[in-house]
Design a protein around this motif. Sequence first.
Motif, short mmCIF file in Angstrom:
data_model
loop_
_atom_site.label_atom_id
_atom_site.label_comp_id
_atom_site.label_asym_id
_atom_site.label_seq_id
_atom_site.Cartn_x
_atom_site.Cartn_y
_atom_site.Cartn_z
N CYS A 153 0.86 -1.18 0.00
CA CYS A 153 0.00 0.00 0.00
C CYS A 153 0.90 1.24 0.00
CB CYS A 153 -0.91 -0.01 1.22
SG CYS A 153 -1.96 1.45 1.31
N THR A 156 -0.81 7.68 0.42
CA THR A 156 -0.63 8.53 1.61
C THR A 156 -1.90 8.41 2.44
OG1 THR A 156 -1.59 10.46 0.52
CG2 THR A 156 0.80 10.14 0.30
N GLU A 157 -1.83 8.91 3.68
CA GLU A 157 -3.00 8.84 4.55
C GLU A 157 -4.19 9.59 3.96
OE1 GLU A 157 -3.61 7.13 7.30
OE2 GLU A 157 -1.70 6.13 6.99
N GLU A 158 -3.89 10.73 3.34
CA GLU A 158 -4.96 11.53 2.75
C GLU A 158 -5.61 10.77 1.59
OE1 GLU A 158 -1.88 12.69 3.29
OE2 GLU A 158 -2.30 13.96 5.03
N GLU A 159 -4.76 10.15 0.77
CA GLU A 159 -5.30 9.40 -0.36
C GLU A 159 -6.13 8.22 0.11
OE1 GLU A 159 -1.78 10.19 -3.69
OE2 GLU A 159 -1.59 8.54 -2.27
N LEU A 160 -5.65 7.57 1.15
CA LEU A 160 -6.40 6.43 1.69
C LEU A 160 -7.76 6.87 2.21
CD1 LEU A 160 -3.96 4.11 3.65
CD2 LEU A 160 -5.44 3.51 1.75
N ALA A 161 -7.76 8.00 2.89
CA ALA A 161 -9.04 8.51 3.42
C ALA A 161 -10.00 8.83 2.28
CB ALA A 161 -8.77 9.76 4.27
N ARG A 164 -11.26 5.57 0.84
CA ARG A 164 -12.25 4.95 1.75
C ARG A 164 -13.60 5.64 1.61
NH1 ARG A 164 -8.12 5.04 5.89
NH2 ARG A 164 -7.05 3.02 5.92
#
Lengths: 172, 301
Positions: A153, A156-161, A164
């Motif tokens: 994976c 980035t955290e932002e992209e994951l959010a 989701r």
Amino acid sequence: RIYPLMRVTLTTSDGASVTVSRQLTKHSGFIEKAITDMAVDDNAVPLSAVAVDVDDATLKLVIEWLTEHRDDALPYPEKTDEERRADDIPAWDQAFVQKWDTKEDQQQTLYAVITAADKLDIKGLLDMTCKTLANKINGKTVEEMREILQLECDFTEEELAEIRKENAWCEN
Amino acid sequence: LSFPPFQMPVLLPDGAAKPQQSPQKPSSFSPTKKPIVSFNVGSQVKKAIRFFTCASAAVCACYTSADQVHAQHHEETAAFEEHPAEIIYDTEFDELPPEILMKIIGQCDFNSQMHFRATSRHMHSLVEHSDLARRQVVGGVEIGTFPLASVSAVELNTLGQEEQQQEEIERERESRLEMQQQVRLRQQRLMSLSASSNNLLVPSSSSSSHSDDHPSLPDQQQKEQHILLRRLSKRYGQIVLTMDRLKFMMRRLCVCHSLHIRGVPMDDSLAPPSRRLQGCEVRDLVVDRVSTVSQESIVII
């Protein structure tokens, strides 16, 4: 017309050579095109060597599949999106793939055969192996897919959010 | 020429040598043709021995050729058996050709395809930026502008129904506009009656609120602009909607994930879609998860 006794020598990427019947190679678009391009006498036994970019161990699996499917009708029937199903793999093919499951690197074996089928343009084998891999990931969560396909994976955290959020509706 | 019989000496236990008579060679002896067996026996026995010898030689020859045939039959696998090799594992999943990757995920159900999209950046990019992937992932309805001349007769029937509904909508709109004008006139009369007081009502504000509900495109232009819903299925084929009905379609479909018009997510622009579409071409507008939407259900909307 392809005579069953006609033979063609295949030279693998690691230097091995194997002579097979034209009855088997007729399923490979690549080999048939190579033979046509050589413009040699079809009665020559064996034909001039055709170099294939496949290692000999993978080619052995390919030939095993071709031997089983030597009487399959040609051309391979093209299916539309609606007709395409992943649960119609023949029993022999399932057993053929299950045999690899005992190997340590089963997934890589599948990738190797998929790549070989793609290079040799064997539509039936490519279709079957793709279906097999699709069945492995079908119905799995994102994390399970990453584990099966050994993907990292790298979002980035932002992209994951964001992803989701986009996928929230299909989680239900 | 006749050669004397060769006598091989035999060493006796006492050290003396005793000549031994070698078996007689046949009269037809030749240095180039070795006799298979040479015994000093009768001609009948010789013939019998030769017969058995030839027969056994023939059997041996048959076995030899059978072995060769057997070897030829197994020639295909013999090379591998003699030189066992291991598969060269140099391919990872994400190194497979994009067409193959798309073929694989094309076999999965829609939810799995969406999950697949979220596995890694490479897969996400593959799905998002590949037309092939786009269409496969959608599996439902593709919307785009189209020239009216390209619509088939069946679609035109649907279009005729749409036109009828469009006319009904326009009638309702006209009646509403008349109502609004009447209301405005009444308000103006009321305001004129109270001319000395400050006018708190701004007619333009009420009309601007309606502009969100109604597209600002001229009616004629709207009539010319249609939306083609192309379902990738033989059963439903292509469905034609007018631009004005787009927002109802979207509301009906409910799920608007991945709807983009020139990069603008439709989730945000869903409320006044017709207005947002003004002046910009509908391109590659895709509706996800619409497998339950049929031509019939769309007509009912």
